[in-house]
Design a protein around this motif. Structure first.
Motif, PDB file in Angstrom:
ATOM      1  N   UNK A  30       0.849  -1.176   0.000  1.00  0.00           N
ATOM      2  CA  UNK A  30       0.000   0.000   0.000  1.00  0.00           C
ATOM      3  C   UNK A  30       0.893   1.237   0.000  1.00  0.00           C
ATOM      4  N   UNK A  31       1.360   1.679   1.150  1.00  0.00           N
ATOM      5  CA  UNK A  31       2.108   2.941   1.218  1.00  0.00           C
ATOM      6  C   UNK A  31       3.443   2.901   0.474  1.00  0.00           C
ATOM      7  N   UNK A  32       3.991   1.736   0.220  1.00  0.00           N
ATOM      8  CA  UNK A  32       5.269   1.633  -0.493  1.00  0.00           C
ATOM      9  C   UNK A  32       5.083   1.575  -2.004  1.00  0.00           C
ATOM     10  N   UNK A  33       3.870   1.397  -2.485  1.00  0.00           N
ATOM     11  CA  UNK A  33       3.561   1.538  -3.899  1.00  0.00           C
ATOM     12  C   UNK A  33       4.406   0.749  -4.883  1.00  0.00           C
ATOM     13  N   UNK A  34       4.900  -0.403  -4.501  1.00  0.00           N
ATOM     14  CA  UNK A  34       5.687  -1.225  -5.414  1.00  0.00           C
ATOM     15  C   UNK A  34       7.182  -1.192  -5.156  1.00  0.00           C
ATOM     16  N   UNK A 102       3.517  -7.970   3.158  1.00  0.00           N
ATOM     17  CA  UNK A 102       2.552  -6.894   2.961  1.00  0.00           C
ATOM     18  C   UNK A 102       2.926  -5.701   3.823  1.00  0.00           C
ATOM     19  N   UNK A 103       2.645  -4.513   3.299  1.00  0.00           N
ATOM     20  CA  UNK A 103       2.912  -3.278   4.030  1.00  0.00           C
ATOM     21  C   UNK A 103       1.717  -2.349   3.877  1.00  0.00           C
ATOM     22  N   UNK A 104       1.274  -1.790   5.001  1.00  0.00           N
ATOM     23  CA  UNK A 104       0.255  -0.754   5.001  1.00  0.00           C
ATOM     24  C   UNK A 104       0.646   0.266   6.053  1.00  0.00           C
ATOM     25  N   UNK A 105       0.531   1.544   5.700  1.00  0.00           N
ATOM     26  CA  UNK A 105       0.956   2.555   6.657  1.00  0.00           C
ATOM     27  C   UNK A 105       0.539   3.946   6.245  1.00  0.00           C
ATOM     28  N   UNK A 106       0.944   4.907   7.052  1.00  0.00           N
ATOM     29  CA  UNK A 106       0.644   6.314   6.818  1.00  0.00           C
ATOM     30  C   UNK A 106       1.975   7.028   6.564  1.00  0.00           C
ATOM     31  N   UNK A 107       2.233   7.319   5.294  1.00  0.00           N
ATOM     32  CA  UNK A 107       3.499   7.938   4.912  1.00  0.00           C
ATOM     33  C   UNK A 107       3.450   9.463   5.003  1.00  0.00           C
ATOM     34  N   UNK A 108       2.256  10.028   5.073  1.00  0.00           N
ATOM     35  CA  UNK A 108       2.133  11.465   5.227  1.00  0.00           C
ATOM     36  C   UNK A 108       2.252  12.203   3.905  1.00  0.00           C
ATOM     37  N   UNK A 145      11.219   9.230   3.339  1.00  0.00           N
ATOM     38  CA  UNK A 145      11.980   8.475   4.346  1.00  0.00           C
ATOM     39  C   UNK A 145      11.124   7.391   4.989  1.00  0.00           C
ATOM     40  N   UNK A 146       9.857   7.682   5.242  1.00  0.00           N
ATOM     41  CA  UNK A 146       8.965   6.662   5.820  1.00  0.00           C
ATOM     42  C   UNK A 146       8.832   5.492   4.848  1.00  0.00           C
TER      43      UNK A 146
END
Length: 167
Positions: A30-34, A102-108, A145-146
């Protein structure tokens, strides 16, 4: 004195371990987009172990592509232990791969709250034995950076699972 060995690239280590074991991995990002998939495919010969990846940025993509139940997203939020686990399990089962990360997060810079601040990221690794989920709170370090730290954390957790060295 012998020269110091250069550090082993984590993506290289993952591809080497998986190839030697004749196993495959899939990503659900998700937040890392590939970016995790990109790190793995930077390694020559990665096609022997890297199945492919799902970029499930939208909540509906999580549900449609890797079968994350909409109620999990509704009840816990897209950035949660439960959704990270469902993403990893869903990707592994959909792709018929041996492992999934899997990754999901809030990158801002937006999207954070008091309960779920910018920099909150969940990494999950699924195998036939178990699914491990790790919560990271990187802080508001800036979006780039996140995302970079999320990729590093994800690769590290995969190595821990593949080598049986979970801390």
């Amino acid at each position: 004195m012998a020269p110091a060995k250069p550090p082993v690239d984590p993506a290289q280590q993952i591809i080497t371990l998986l190839t030697a074991a004749n196993k495959t991995i899939v990503t659900a990002e998700s937040c890392t987009g590939g970016m995790i998939g990109a790190a793995l495919t930077d390694i020559p010969g990665s096609s022997a172990a890297f199945f492919g990846g799902y970029i499930t940025y939208a909540n509906s993509a999580k549900s449609r592509m890797i079968h994350v139940q909409a109620r999990l997203i509704r009840d816990y939020g897209a950035v949660s232990n439960q959704v990270a686990r469902a993403m990893a399990d869903g990707a592994r089962n959909t792709a018929h791969a041996d492992y999934a990360v899997a990754v999901t997060g809030i990158a801002g810079p937006d999207g954070g709250s008091e309960k779920k601040p910018v920099g909150l990221v969940y990494v999950a690794v699924s195998s036939e034995l178990a699914t491990l989920v790790i919560e990271h709170r990187f802080g508001d370090l800036g979006r780039a950076e996140i995302r970079k730290r999320s990729v590093a954390a994800a690769l590290d957790v995969v190595i821990q699972v593949l080598t049986g060295t979970q801390s």
